[in-house]
Design a protein around this motif. Structure first.
Motif, PDB file in Angstrom:
ATOM      1  N   TYR A 384       4.869   5.877  12.368  1.00 46.41           N
ATOM      2  CA  TYR A 384       4.132   6.094  11.118  1.00 46.41           C
ATOM      3  C   TYR A 384       5.054   5.889   9.908  1.00 46.41           C
ATOM      4  N   GLU A 385       6.250   6.461   9.999  1.00 44.30           N
ATOM      5  CA  GLU A 385       7.177   6.369   8.873  1.00 44.30           C
ATOM      6  C   GLU A 385       7.698   4.951   8.680  1.00 44.30           C
ATOM      7  N   GLY A 386       7.947   4.226   9.781  1.00 48.15           N
ATOM      8  CA  GLY A 386       8.447   2.856   9.683  1.00 48.15           C
ATOM      9  C   GLY A 386       7.485   1.939   8.965  1.00 48.15           C
ATOM     10  N   VAL A 387       6.188   2.104   9.225  1.00 50.11           N
ATOM     11  CA  VAL A 387       5.179   1.314   8.512  1.00 50.11           C
ATOM     12  C   VAL A 387       5.194   1.670   7.029  1.00 50.11           C
ATOM     13  N   ALA A 388       5.339   2.953   6.727  1.00 46.30           N
ATOM     14  CA  ALA A 388       5.387   3.392   5.323  1.00 46.30           C
ATOM     15  C   ALA A 388       6.598   2.809   4.606  1.00 46.30           C
ATOM     16  N   TYR A 389       7.760   2.819   5.263  1.00 41.68           N
ATOM     17  CA  TYR A 389       8.955   2.226   4.660  1.00 41.68           C
ATOM     18  C   TYR A 389       8.720   0.738   4.361  1.00 41.68           C
ATOM     19  N   ASN A 390       8.122   0.053   5.311  1.00 43.04           N
ATOM     20  CA  ASN A 390       7.940  -1.389   5.140  1.00 43.04           C
ATOM     21  C   ASN A 390       6.980  -1.697   3.987  1.00 43.04           C
ATOM     22  N   LEU A 391       5.923  -0.907   3.849  1.00 46.68           N
ATOM     23  CA  LEU A 391       5.009  -1.099   2.730  1.00 46.68           C
ATOM     24  C   LEU A 391       5.688  -0.771   1.396  1.00 46.68           C
ATOM     25  N   LYS A 392       6.634   0.151   1.415  1.00 45.40           N
ATOM     26  CA  LYS A 392       7.406   0.450   0.203  1.00 45.40           C
ATOM     27  C   LYS A 392       8.233  -0.769  -0.210  1.00 45.40           C
ATOM     28  N   THR A 393       8.751  -1.496   0.768  1.00 41.58           N
ATOM     29  CA  THR A 393       9.507  -2.719   0.459  1.00 41.58           C
ATOM     30  C   THR A 393       8.622  -3.732  -0.260  1.00 41.58           C
ATOM     31  N   ILE A 394       7.369  -3.830   0.163  1.00 49.21           N
ATOM     32  CA  ILE A 394       6.420  -4.729  -0.500  1.00 49.21           C
ATOM     33  C   ILE A 394       6.174  -4.262  -1.937  1.00 49.21           C
ATOM     34  N   MET A 395       5.943  -2.954  -2.108  1.00 56.54           N
ATOM     35  CA  MET A 395       5.698  -2.427  -3.459  1.00 56.54           C
ATOM     36  C   MET A 395       6.893  -2.654  -4.373  1.00 56.54           C
ATOM     37  N   GLU A 406      -0.913   4.239  -8.873  1.00 58.62           N
ATOM     38  CA  GLU A 406      -1.717   4.894  -7.837  1.00 58.62           C
ATOM     39  C   GLU A 406      -2.096   3.854  -6.781  1.00 58.62           C
ATOM     40  N   ILE A 407      -2.244   4.334  -5.545  1.00 56.28           N
ATOM     41  CA  ILE A 407      -2.602   3.444  -4.446  1.00 56.28           C
ATOM     42  C   ILE A 407      -3.866   3.966  -3.765  1.00 56.28           C
ATOM     43  N   VAL A 408      -4.916   3.158  -3.767  1.00 50.39           N
ATOM     44  CA  VAL A 408      -6.123   3.476  -3.002  1.00 50.39           C
ATOM     45  C   VAL A 408      -5.890   3.037  -1.566  1.00 50.39           C
ATOM     46  N   LEU A 409      -6.166   3.928  -0.627  1.00 51.59           N
ATOM     47  CA  LEU A 409      -5.913   3.652   0.788  1.00 51.59           C
ATOM     48  C   LEU A 409      -7.234   3.477   1.523  1.00 51.59           C
ATOM     49  N   ILE A 410      -7.368   2.343   2.235  1.00 54.88           N
ATOM     50  CA  ILE A 410      -8.570   2.073   3.023  1.00 54.88           C
ATOM     51  C   ILE A 410      -8.166   1.602   4.415  1.00 54.88           C
ATOM     52  N   GLY A 411      -9.172   1.328   5.256  1.00 55.86           N
ATOM     53  CA  GLY A 411      -8.912   0.881   6.620  1.00 55.86           C
ATOM     54  C   GLY A 411      -8.913   2.032   7.595  1.00 55.86           C
ATOM     55  N   GLY A 412      -8.945   1.706   8.880  1.00 56.54           N
ATOM     56  CA  GLY A 412      -9.021   2.735   9.912  1.00 56.54           C
ATOM     57  C   GLY A 412      -7.858   3.699   9.881  1.00 56.54           C
ATOM     58  N   GLY A 413      -6.647   3.211   9.572  1.00 58.65           N
ATOM     59  CA  GLY A 413      -5.479   4.077   9.528  1.00 58.65           C
ATOM     60  C   GLY A 413      -5.545   5.116   8.436  1.00 58.65           C
ATOM     61  N   ALA A 414      -6.381   4.878   7.426  1.00 55.64           N
ATOM     62  CA  ALA A 414      -6.504   5.825   6.314  1.00 55.64           C
ATOM     63  C   ALA A 414      -7.166   7.128   6.742  1.00 55.64           C
ATOM     64  N   ARG A 415      -7.747   7.157   7.934  1.00 58.25           N
ATOM     65  CA  ARG A 415      -8.344   8.403   8.440  1.00 58.25           C
ATOM     66  C   ARG A 415      -7.269   9.404   8.879  1.00 58.25           C
ATOM     67  N   SER A 416      -6.057   8.936   9.109  1.00 62.23           N
ATOM     68  CA  SER A 416      -4.979   9.811   9.564  1.00 62.23           C
ATOM     69  C   SER A 416      -4.458  10.666   8.414  1.00 62.23           C
ATOM     70  N   VAL A 417      -4.675  11.964   8.491  1.00 69.25           N
ATOM     71  CA  VAL A 417      -4.219  12.882   7.446  1.00 69.25           C
ATOM     72  C   VAL A 417      -2.694  12.890   7.386  1.00 69.25           C
ATOM     73  N   LEU A 418      -2.034  12.834   8.534  1.00 69.70           N
ATOM     74  CA  LEU A 418      -0.574  12.798   8.573  1.00 69.70           C
ATOM     75  C   LEU A 418      -0.050  11.547   7.880  1.00 69.70           C
ATOM     76  N   TRP A 419      -0.623  10.415   8.190  1.00 69.25           N
ATOM     77  CA  TRP A 419      -0.152   9.147   7.643  1.00 69.25           C
ATOM     78  C   TRP A 419      -0.344   9.110   6.122  1.00 69.25           C
ATOM     79  N   ARG A 420      -1.451   9.667   5.645  1.00 64.62           N
ATOM     80  CA  ARG A 420      -1.704   9.702   4.196  1.00 64.62           C
ATOM     81  C   ARG A 420      -0.551  10.389   3.467  1.00 64.62           C
ATOM     82  N   GLN A 421      -0.134  11.561   3.998  1.00 64.28           N
ATOM     83  CA  GLN A 421       0.926  12.315   3.326  1.00 64.28           C
ATOM     84  C   GLN A 421       2.268  11.612   3.450  1.00 64.28           C
ATOM     85  N   ILE A 422       2.544  11.038   4.622  1.00 61.44           N
ATOM     86  CA  ILE A 422       3.794  10.284   4.791  1.00 61.44           C
ATOM     87  C   ILE A 422       3.861   9.152   3.771  1.00 61.44           C
TER      88      ILE A 422
END
Length: 505
Positions: A384-395, A406-422
């Motif tokens: 979960y964290e590795g994907v977040a780091y990689n998206l930070k590189t894009i940003m 601000e970032i609007v989050l969509i897609g199936g992964g956006a249902r994960s409460v843990l991933w949202r906070q990470i």
């Protein structure tokens, strides 16, 4: 009341959705199809599987909703982009579709780079000359399967094949065309400069139109197969990324969106293409023909979680199969038992090479720093964290030009409460959750359909239809740990880059 059917032809299946004239979701049905992964970066799907999924999901929508076919005002589409499906003059597929994730055409990408200056190419199409896109895949067909190429009447994207099956018309929209690497992004036409440089005939691509174009009507044959009424208007819609930005309600300002599907990307709206000297990111055509969508894409976001479930989450996979539990929820629950930073374990999410801003087809997935003390919970959280780091590189690549607040989050992964906070903590930005997550892409297609038939005035209707219902603020107490690990994430890729290439040779 009138209704719109929107088909979202994704990587794992077709999600058919039914919206009423107020933009409310009435029904949805997912019909899955197979993906075939071979050696040397080959990733393919059968186009007839797409069509069978559309037939099945359309029938199921009508059955489950009880809506009569005569009340369907139009059918519209979103679809996976950057594919290569050769068809003959009757629209019959001549081989399996080479989809977006396929990286086999690196040799052809090198030919393309030799034919034109990289930066000149980037200025025309808004993208790099690499093997992710349709053009080099088509060149590969020409070079290795000449008998197929010589029979090819048109090269189609996923949604364009279904449009043909419904209407008998060959066509594409500007957004899908912008994923071919053969399209003049500003001129809205196929580029003679690019196609002539690699000896590809322009006529092999279908005529491009705005996404809101009513391209035809349901034929009698298609009506019989789908249970739709003959003569229903078919609106082109667009590529999934361009549909998603509309469905997420991103219109100007400093707001971006990120979608967590099999792949993931960060994108926002502009009035002109956004260019970068390092060509770190790309620009797509928007569903609104006057707008553009700068975007940075990673290959394996949700795919990393799926891979985790299939290969390392033995108990969770067993419990899902035999006990009826949700495997992804079990993985997330286990990941919660690992501390912030996964006990200094770093995951590089490069299972299919990588796109922006790495642009590295040889990149490989890796766990960095694993020891005998690490648990499976640490491994799970690190993904979960590795994907977040990689998206930070894009940003970070975008924020050399403009600030994203601000970032609007969509897609199936956006249902994960843990991933949202990470994500909020790693990005150090608020994460906004709209009402529709997995349906945001199909909603964008439905809005394009509604505009095409005069049901909606413009794309801004999305902000009313898909309002923000939750806001996750970043926790400043977590910044120090994530800043340290993000720096090590970047160093890890830089130090392993040459090794990845040698492993791929």
């Amino acid at each position: 009341m009138q209704y719109i059917i929107a088909h979202d032809l994704g990587t794992s299946g077709n999600k058919a959705t039914l919206y009423n004239e107020r933009g409310e979701l009435v029904a949805a049905f997912m019909a899955q199809y197979a993906t075939y992964i071979g050696s040397a970066g080959r990733v393919e799907q059968n186009a007839e599987d797409w069509w069978n999924a559309v037939i099945l999901s359309t029938r199921k929508l009508l059955e489950s909703s009880g809506i009569k076919s005569t009340n369907i005002a139009c059918v519209s589409f979103s679809g996976q982009m950057m594919g290569c499906l050769p068809v003959d003059a009757e629209g019959n597929p001549l081989r399996p579709a080479i989809i977006w994730a396929d990286m086999r055409s690196e040799k052809q990408a090198e030919q393309l780079r030799l034919a034109l200056d990289d930066r000149e190419f980037y200025r025309i199409v808004g993208h790099r000359p690499i093997s992710s896109y349709t053009l080099t895949k088509l060149m590969w067909v020409r070079d290795t399967e000449p008998e197929i190429y010589n029979k090819t009447e048109k090269i189609l994207q996923a949604k364009d094949f279904i449009v043909f099956k419904l209407t008998g018309k060959f066509a594409t929209d500007y957004s899908d065309a912008s994923g071919t690497n053969a399209f003049d992004l500003i001129g809205k036409k196929w580029s003679d400069i690019i196609l002539d440089s690699v000896n590809i005939r322009k006529s092999i691509f279908p005529e491009p139109y705005p996404s809101t174009t009513v391209i035809g009507k349901i034929t009698r044959e298609a009506a019989n197969l789908t249970s739709l009424t003959e003569g229903i208007p078919v609106v082109l819609g667009g590529g999934d990324g361009s549909c998603a930005i509309v469905g997420a309600g991103i219109f100007g300002g400093k707001k971006a969106y990120s979608i967590l599907g099999s792949s993931s990307w960060v994108a926002f709206e502009t009035n002109a293409p956004l260019y970068d000297e390092e060509m770190s990111y790309v620009t797509w055509a928007h569903l609104d023909e006057k707008k553009y969508q700068p975007c940075g894409t990673m290959q394996a976001a949700g795919l990393s979680i799926s891979w985790l479930k299939d290969t390392l989450a033995g108990y969770e996979k067993y419990a899902e199969k035999h006990n009826g539990e949700n495997g992804l929820e079990l993985i997330e629950a286990a990941a919660r038992n690992s501390p912030l930073g996964s006990n200094n374990l770093i995951y590089l999410p490069y299972l299919l090479g990588e796109r922006s801003p790495r642009w590295d087809p040889y990149a490989k997935g890796s766990f960095i720093g694993i020891t005998s003390k690490h648990t499976k919970e640490d491994i799970f959280r690190s993904v979960y964290e590795g994907v977040a780091y990689n998206l930070k590189t894009i940003m970070n690549a975008f924020e050399t030009k403009m600030q994203l607040d601000e970032i609007v989050l969509i897609g199936g992964g956006a249902r994960s409460v843990l991933w949202r906070q990470i994500l909020a903590d790693v990005w150090e930005k608020p994460v906004l959750i709209p009402q529709y997550l997995e349906e945001a892409t199909s909603l964008g297609a439905a809005i394009a359909g509604g505009i095409g038939i005069g049901l909606f005035n413009d794309f801004s209707i999305a902000e009313k239809i898909n309002p923000i219902i939750d806001r996750i603020n970043p926790d400043e107490r977590n910044f120090k740990i994530y800043r340290k690990l993000y720096s090590l994430f970047e160093q890890s890729y830089a130090n392993l880059k040459d090794i990845f290439k040698k492993l791929g040779e």
